[in-house]
Design a protein around this motif. Sequence first.
Motif, PDB file in Angstrom:
ATOM      1  N   ALA A  34      -8.095   4.089  13.377  1.00  0.00           N
ATOM      2  CA  ALA A  34      -8.545   3.947  11.987  1.00  0.00           C
ATOM      3  C   ALA A  34      -9.051   2.537  11.677  1.00  0.00           C
ATOM      4  O   ALA A  34      -9.448   2.261  10.560  1.00  0.00           O
ATOM      5  N   SER A 196       2.699   9.079   6.948  1.00  0.00           N
ATOM      6  CA  SER A 196       1.380   9.444   7.474  1.00  0.00           C
ATOM      7  C   SER A 196       1.533  10.721   8.293  1.00  0.00           C
ATOM      8  O   SER A 196       2.617  11.000   8.812  1.00  0.00           O
ATOM      9  N   LYS A 287      -0.538  11.447   4.248  1.00  0.00           N
ATOM     10  CA  LYS A 287      -1.933  11.702   4.626  1.00  0.00           C
ATOM     11  C   LYS A 287      -2.242  10.985   5.938  1.00  0.00           C
ATOM     12  O   LYS A 287      -1.436  10.182   6.420  1.00  0.00           O
ATOM     13  N   LYS A 290      -6.034   7.187   8.889  1.00  0.00           N
ATOM     14  CA  LYS A 290      -7.422   6.803   8.584  1.00  0.00           C
ATOM     15  C   LYS A 290      -7.643   6.759   7.067  1.00  0.00           C
ATOM     16  O   LYS A 290      -8.215   5.814   6.528  1.00  0.00           O
ATOM     17  N   GLU A 291      -7.127   7.771   6.392  1.00  0.00           N
ATOM     18  CA  GLU A 291      -7.265   7.839   4.932  1.00  0.00           C
ATOM     19  C   GLU A 291      -6.456   6.731   4.254  1.00  0.00           C
ATOM     20  O   GLU A 291      -6.918   6.113   3.290  1.00  0.00           O
ATOM     21  N   GLU A 294      -8.396   3.433   4.825  1.00  0.00           N
ATOM     22  CA  GLU A 294      -9.673   3.397   4.075  1.00  0.00           C
ATOM     23  C   GLU A 294      -9.442   3.303   2.571  1.00  0.00           C
ATOM     24  O   GLU A 294     -10.172   2.605   1.865  1.00  0.00           O
ATOM     25  N   ASP A 295      -8.410   4.007   2.076  1.00  0.00           N
ATOM     26  CA  ASP A 295      -8.088   3.928   0.636  1.00  0.00           C
ATOM     27  C   ASP A 295      -7.636   2.520   0.254  1.00  0.00           C
ATOM     28  O   ASP A 295      -8.002   1.999  -0.805  1.00  0.00           O
ATOM     29  N   LYS A 298     -10.705   0.177   0.300  1.00  0.00           N
ATOM     30  CA  LYS A 298     -11.568   0.467  -0.863  1.00  0.00           C
ATOM     31  C   LYS A 298     -10.971  -0.113  -2.144  1.00  0.00           C
ATOM     32  O   LYS A 298     -11.664  -0.763  -2.934  1.00  0.00           O
TER      33      LYS A 298
END
Length: 309
Positions: A34, A196, A287, A290-291, A294-295, A298
């Motif tokens: 990730a 995760s 989750k 990777k999510e 990335e979250d 962001k």
Amino acid sequence: MNKVCEILNIKYPIIQGGMAWVADANLASAVSNAGGLGLIAGGNAPKEIIKEEIRKCRTLTDKPFGVNVMLLSPFVDDIIDLIIEERIPVITTGAGNPAKYMDRLKEVNTKVIPVVPSIALAQRMEKLGADAVIVEGTEAGGHIGELTTMVLTPQVADNVDIPVIAAGGIADGRGIVAAFALGANGVQIGTRFICSNECNVHENYKNMVLKSKDRDAIVTGRTTGHPVRALKNKLAKDILSMEKEGADPTEIDKKGIGSLRLATKEGDLKNGSFMAGQIASIIKDVKPCKEIIEDMVKQAKNIMPNIEL
């Protein structure tokens, strides 16, 4: 380019904590894939077990990953030999001083990043040739020091020239921005990665984190000199009672033997030690890594558009 990313050859300056009985090849490879740096936890495991995890991790990712070395482990010399044999690109170290291994690790270009609880130790590690330091505040899960991430990060950042990675109390983009504002060049995150998809701990462990409230991550073992932060349950309350009654430190230590395995593998809600940081209560879902990453990135960039991630 971000200094931590440059040193470790990773996309984001996010390191997954080397949590014993939690951080295996599955989790480490998912974090590395990730864009972060995944770590396999050495803990007290023998060389053969860690070798298996390293080999497995290499089948799951072609990205850099590392090993967290617990310097109090009875197998530490063997684990260092293994890291050198396998040419592991980076190690983090805890519970001790890696000085005696530094030269051999440097010979094979392994980056050494010790976890430190104070300015003095951070400076000592820099003199020894550490590539960066992880500054871990008392908010973290597991074995802890006294100073908070908020006060320790800027003090260490002001006193060393190598990159500083903040740990303890960070589980989202807001925490990353705060750490960078305090002088960190990267973050280490543990508790968030427990929740995760790729983390192999028992579902009860993940549910304990998801259901936790702000005051549930408590500290036991202060009287033994080995304080540990974990979620409140029967075991934690029993240990606190023993401490209050002045029980012998060796008896208190005995009470906790095997409790981390009971939490991670068996999901024993009463007798397991569900190590987690004070930030646990903001975690509301499970989750993919990777999510998660990335979250976080962001959110951090939305708050601080010029952040060097």
